[in-house]
Write an enzyme that holds these catalytic residues in place. Structure first.
Site, PDB file in Angstrom:
ATOM      1  N   PRO A   1       0.757  -0.982   0.106  1.00 15.62           N
ATOM      2  CA  PRO A   1       0.060   0.080  -0.151  1.00 15.62           C
ATOM      3  C   PRO A   1       0.515   1.223  -0.094  1.00 15.62           C
ATOM      4  O   PRO A   1       0.634   2.053   0.910  1.00 15.62           O
ATOM      5  CB  PRO A   1      -0.873  -0.055   1.453  1.00 15.62           C
ATOM      6  CG  PRO A   1       0.161  -0.876   2.205  1.00 15.62           C
ATOM      7  CD  PRO A   1       0.843  -2.026   1.280  1.00 15.62           C
ATOM      8  N   CYS A   2       1.517   1.427  -1.072  1.00 18.88           N
ATOM      9  CA  CYS A   2       2.173   2.703  -1.299  1.00 18.88           C
ATOM     10  C   CYS A   2       1.439   3.937  -1.314  1.00 18.88           C
ATOM     11  O   CYS A   2       1.703   5.185  -0.831  1.00 18.88           O
ATOM     12  CB  CYS A   2       3.190   2.813  -2.610  1.00 18.88           C
ATOM     13  SG  CYS A   2       2.246   2.401  -3.774  1.00 18.88           S
ATOM     14  N   HIS A   3      -0.095   3.783  -1.421  1.00 19.06           N
ATOM     15  CA  HIS A   3      -1.016   4.838  -1.547  1.00 19.06           C
ATOM     16  C   HIS A   3      -1.078   5.388  -0.214  1.00 19.06           C
ATOM     17  O   HIS A   3      -1.767   6.543   0.058  1.00 19.06           O
ATOM     18  CB  HIS A   3      -2.225   4.291  -1.992  1.00 19.06           C
ATOM     19  CG  HIS A   3      -2.677   3.134  -1.366  1.00 19.06           C
ATOM     20  ND1 HIS A   3      -2.286   1.861  -1.646  1.00 19.06           N
ATOM     21  CD2 HIS A   3      -3.742   2.915  -0.250  1.00 19.06           C
ATOM     22  CE1 HIS A   3      -3.268   0.990  -1.016  1.00 19.06           C
ATOM     23  NE2 HIS A   3      -3.926   1.842  -0.098  1.00 19.06           N
TER      24      HIS A   3
END
Length: 283
Positions: free
Chosen positions: A246-248
């Site tokens: 989850p780089c978001h």
């Protein structure tokens, strides 16, 4: 996606972009609905079906002030937060069931030579996906708008591998993350091409709970490199697994959303959607 689903997704994306660009003015339901050429009633129903909350509350979730609150509201331990947010299929903390295995030096160096890679296409709440896997795990997942370009991008990652369009069990297990049926979730294996530093950063991203946000500096501190924010940002930008890693959930310290490989509007949509889902569970 069928034609109607794609139309609905594009309308939601347009609405989210409008909300993100105008949240300081607190646009009304009527104003946003006009922007996407729908009646207020139809837009409210469509948006609520997609996001699990009203446009008004979603607007709150994606404002900079809300982001700043999330950045300040860090729990004493990530494990404690995990159980708080782990009450639904999409709410289970990633690091409980996503396991990373790095490719061998030879696999890394020779562009995937002797690797056999299956790939397939799938739908998600945030657009179409291409997902690819080796015998050891998912090696690539990305949002796309054009299948041909998506395949080209995949093959550029592993120029010497052999490819076959085939949906396998490894890919199916990974795609269950988008379902609300937690009974079908099981360990997801990732087989990633990256440096030791990149793998360390990506593993740190797995520890950010759903509905929470970290800064690049936070991630740098998590991996024991507090002065490496810039290098961390580069590693995050090269993340090969959309959504699952989850780089978001990493934003600028100012509260601004910042960049995203698959578009800032999509990043905003995912953050707002996760906030809505997490708050719905709490309520």
């Amino acid at each position: 996606m069928n034609e109607q689903q794609e139309l609905n997704y594009n309308r939601i994306a347009e609405a989210i972009k409008y909300i993100r660009n105008n949240f300081r003015g607190q646009p009304t339901l009527d104003e946003i609905a006009r922007k996407v050429h729908l009646s207020p009633f139809h837009f409210q129903r469509l948006f609520s079906e997609w996001a699990g909350t009203t446009p008004k509350r979603f607007l709150q979730y994606i404002s900079i002030e809300h982001a700043k609150t999330l950045l300040k509201d860090k729990q004493a331990t990530l494990s404690a937060t995990a159980f708080e947010t782990g009450l639904s299929g999409t709410g289970r903390l990633h690091d409980l069931f996503v396991k990373i295995e790095g490719m061998t030096p030879a696999e890394y160096k020779n562009g995937g030579k002797q690797l056999s890679i299956n790939y397939s296409f799938a739908e998600s709440p945030f657009g179409n996906l291409i997902v690819a896997s080796t015998s050891k795990g998912v090696c690539y997942m990305a949002f796309f708008t054009d299948e041909t370009s998506a395949i080209i991008d995949l093959k550029q990652k592993f120029p010497n591998a052999t490819f076959q369009r085939q949906l396998d069990a490894i890919q199916q297990h990974a795609l269950f993350i988008f379902k609300n049926d937690s009974s079908k979730l099981c360990d997801i294996k990732l087989h990633l091409k990256g440096t030791d530093f990149q793998l360390k950063v990506w593993e740190a991203l797995l520890k950010i709970p759903m509905g929470k946000l970290f800064t690049y500096g936070d991630v740098a501190t998590q991996i024991g490199k507090p002065n490496a924010s810039r290098a961390v940002g580069t590693a995050i930008g090269s993340n090969p697994i959309a959504f699952l890693i989850p780089c978001h959930r990493v934003i600028q310290s100012s509260g601004n959303i910042g960049g995203y490989m698959w578009g800032s509007t999509r990043k905003t949509a995912i953050i707002g959607w996760e906030s809505a889902k997490t708050n719905m569970v709490k309520e």
